[in-house]
Design a protein around this motif. Sequence first.
Motif, PDB file in Angstrom:
ATOM      1  N   ASP A 199      63.074 -19.617  97.197  1.00 55.63           N
ATOM      2  CA  ASP A 199      61.928 -20.416  97.640  1.00 55.63           C
ATOM      3  C   ASP A 199      62.370 -21.280  98.816  1.00 55.63           C
ATOM      4  OD1 ASP A 199      60.523 -19.360  95.494  1.00 55.63           O
ATOM      5  OD2 ASP A 199      60.761 -21.144  94.244  1.00 55.63           O
ATOM      6  N   VAL A 200      61.462 -21.479  99.765  1.00 53.94           N
ATOM      7  CA  VAL A 200      61.752 -22.267 100.955  1.00 53.94           C
ATOM      8  C   VAL A 200      60.881 -23.509 100.966  1.00 53.94           C
ATOM      9  CG1 VAL A 200      61.798 -22.298 103.481  1.00 53.94           C
ATOM     10  CG2 VAL A 200      62.389 -20.193 102.251  1.00 53.94           C
ATOM     11  N   TYR A 201      61.481 -24.646 101.286  1.00 53.42           N
ATOM     12  CA  TYR A 201      60.782 -25.926 101.386  1.00 53.42           C
ATOM     13  C   TYR A 201      60.958 -26.447 102.810  1.00 53.42           C
ATOM     14  CZ  TYR A 201      60.867 -25.716  96.283  1.00 53.42           C
ATOM     15  OH  TYR A 201      60.712 -25.326  94.973  1.00 53.42           O
ATOM     16  N   GLN A 202      59.907 -26.286 103.624  1.00 53.63           N
ATOM     17  CA  GLN A 202      59.930 -26.761 104.999  1.00 53.63           C
ATOM     18  C   GLN A 202      59.209 -28.098 105.082  1.00 53.63           C
ATOM     19  OE1 GLN A 202      58.382 -22.601 105.710  1.00 53.63           O
ATOM     20  NE2 GLN A 202      58.990 -23.155 107.801  1.00 53.63           N
TER      21      GLN A 202
ATOM     22  N   SER B  76      57.777 -30.247 113.693  1.00 46.08           N
ATOM     23  CA  SER B  76      59.072 -29.594 113.859  1.00 46.08           C
ATOM     24  C   SER B  76      60.001 -30.438 114.725  1.00 46.08           C
ATOM     25  CB  SER B  76      58.882 -28.217 114.499  1.00 46.08           C
ATOM     26  OG  SER B  76      58.242 -28.340 115.756  1.00 46.08           O
ATOM     27  N   VAL B  77      61.285 -30.255 114.495  1.00 48.37           N
ATOM     28  CA  VAL B  77      62.306 -31.020 115.201  1.00 48.37           C
ATOM     29  C   VAL B  77      62.791 -30.228 116.400  1.00 48.37           C
ATOM     30  CG1 VAL B  77      64.596 -32.069 114.997  1.00 48.37           C
ATOM     31  CG2 VAL B  77      63.015 -32.105 113.050  1.00 48.37           C
ATOM     32  N   PRO B  78      62.840 -30.822 117.599  1.00 51.57           N
ATOM     33  CA  PRO B  78      63.394 -30.110 118.752  1.00 51.57           C
ATOM     34  C   PRO B  78      64.807 -29.616 118.464  1.00 51.57           C
ATOM     35  CG  PRO B  78      62.330 -32.154 119.453  1.00 51.57           C
ATOM     36  CD  PRO B  78      62.380 -32.182 117.945  1.00 51.57           C
TER      37      PRO B  78
ATOM     38  N   GLY C 290      63.220 -34.473 106.068  1.00 51.66           N
ATOM     39  CA  GLY C 290      63.418 -33.734 107.304  1.00 51.66           C
ATOM     40  C   GLY C 290      64.414 -32.601 107.238  1.00 51.66           C
ATOM     41  N   ILE C 291      64.685 -32.104 106.033  1.00 47.64           N
ATOM     42  CA  ILE C 291      65.668 -31.023 105.847  1.00 47.64           C
ATOM     43  C   ILE C 291      64.948 -29.799 105.274  1.00 47.64           C
ATOM     44  CG2 ILE C 291      67.744 -30.316 104.586  1.00 47.64           C
ATOM     45  CD1 ILE C 291      68.374 -33.399 104.391  1.00 47.64           C
ATOM     46  N   ILE C 292      65.197 -28.642 105.848  1.00 46.92           N
ATOM     47  CA  ILE C 292      64.668 -27.403 105.276  1.00 46.92           C
ATOM     48  C   ILE C 292      65.569 -27.007 104.107  1.00 46.92           C
ATOM     49  CG2 ILE C 292      64.202 -24.959 105.682  1.00 46.92           C
ATOM     50  CD1 ILE C 292      63.767 -25.702 108.649  1.00 46.92           C
ATOM     51  N   ALA C 293      64.964 -26.833 102.942  1.00 41.52           N
ATOM     52  CA  ALA C 293      65.721 -26.485 101.744  1.00 41.52           C
ATOM     53  C   ALA C 293      65.404 -25.062 101.317  1.00 41.52           C
ATOM     54  CB  ALA C 293      65.398 -27.453 100.606  1.00 41.52           C
TER      55      ALA C 293
ATOM     56  N   ARG D 278      63.641 -19.038 112.535  1.00 42.68           N
ATOM     57  CA  ARG D 278      62.230 -18.725 112.304  1.00 42.68           C
ATOM     58  C   ARG D 278      61.570 -19.745 111.391  1.00 42.68           C
ATOM     59  NH1 ARG D 278      59.377 -16.138 108.502  1.00 42.68           N
ATOM     60  NH2 ARG D 278      61.241 -15.482 107.349  1.00 42.68           N
ATOM     61  N   LEU D 279      62.340 -20.345 110.509  1.00 41.62           N
ATOM     62  CA  LEU D 279      61.807 -21.352 109.589  1.00 41.62           C
ATOM     63  C   LEU D 279      61.704 -22.737 110.241  1.00 41.62           C
ATOM     64  CD1 LEU D 279      63.821 -20.359 106.385  1.00 41.62           C
ATOM     65  CD2 LEU D 279      61.398 -19.907 106.828  1.00 41.62           C
ATOM     66  N   GLY D 280      62.149 -22.842 111.484  1.00 37.61           N
ATOM     67  CA  GLY D 280      62.152 -24.139 112.150  1.00 37.61           C
ATOM     68  C   GLY D 280      63.474 -24.863 112.036  1.00 37.61           C
ATOM     69  N   GLY D 281      64.518 -24.143 111.612  1.00 40.26           N
ATOM     70  CA  GLY D 281      65.820 -24.752 111.427  1.00 40.26           C
ATOM     71  C   GLY D 281      66.785 -24.422 112.547  1.00 40.26           C
TER      72      GLY D 281
END
Length: 303
Positions: free
Chosen positions: A63-66, A71-73, A106-109, A142-145
């Motif tokens: 599972d992804v938690y965005q 989004s962060v540059p 602010g962290i993609i998990a 692709r997830l913004g990370g």
Amino acid sequence: MPDLFPGSRPISRRLGLLGVGSAVAAMVCGCSGAHWLDRLVPHDTYHGPTGVAYGPDPRHLLDVYQPATASVPGGAPVVLFFYGGNWTRGERADYRFVGEALAANGIIAVVADYRLSPQVRYDGLLADCALALQWTLLHAERLGGDPARVLVMGHSAGAYNAAMLALDPRWLAPLGLAPSRLAGWIGLAGPYDFLPIGDPEVQVAFGWPQTPANSQPLFYAGTTAPRTLLLAGRSDSVVNTQRNTLGLATKLRAAGTAVDVRIFDHIGHVTTIAALARPLDWLAPVLQTVVAFVHGEPLLTEN
């Protein structure tokens, strides 16, 4: 031996110690406390796909938690999390509170399931964890990370999994990867030096008594590793903090690895992970410390 059975701040304080005690007791006795936490953890702080396959086995799902924020540059940091459970039990859905807490900061998990003993032994589940990391690295952008800011983290048996990916190159090498691809790793109440093995479940998972010395993270602490954060509770009666957390930290530092260690008073094995849940983060500054480490910010004063 490691054994986890899981399965806004002012508001959490008003819940009182009875509610907290009920949740923690549920985790300890084998009935998941996740349902209790799920009612308290927000659902509007994150988005992302669930049940994503990262490999061919039915257990190869994540599972992804965005973060719900903009989004962060350059991309946000990404943390791949592995849960504990004696390498014999665990479900990713029970750790929504971990994904939410990180995403809200602010962290993609990414929370991954992996095959468990007795279906596989430790080498099989570590291969799964490596496969989940490969997926995370490939999809981070692709997830913004930021693919250059991917870390692994785990609690209890999951901290062992994270440690082995970060310290032992055997698991990533077949995928064309190396521990140097990691921006760091985080271990919460992890078992890093636990031979001989007395727990019957763990004996099966590690093929005791034919368990090799190189099954232990401490075996690989003689070479420089990714930057490291080790957290544990001073009251942990399940995994010996002195031998495991402090022992690994000492050897890593001697090898030149940048290691931060925090031993928190008044929490134990289960409450080390429970304190990651934002409704329970007043138990100890576990969440604040993890977030600061991931973002590369100064940590709290070491105790």
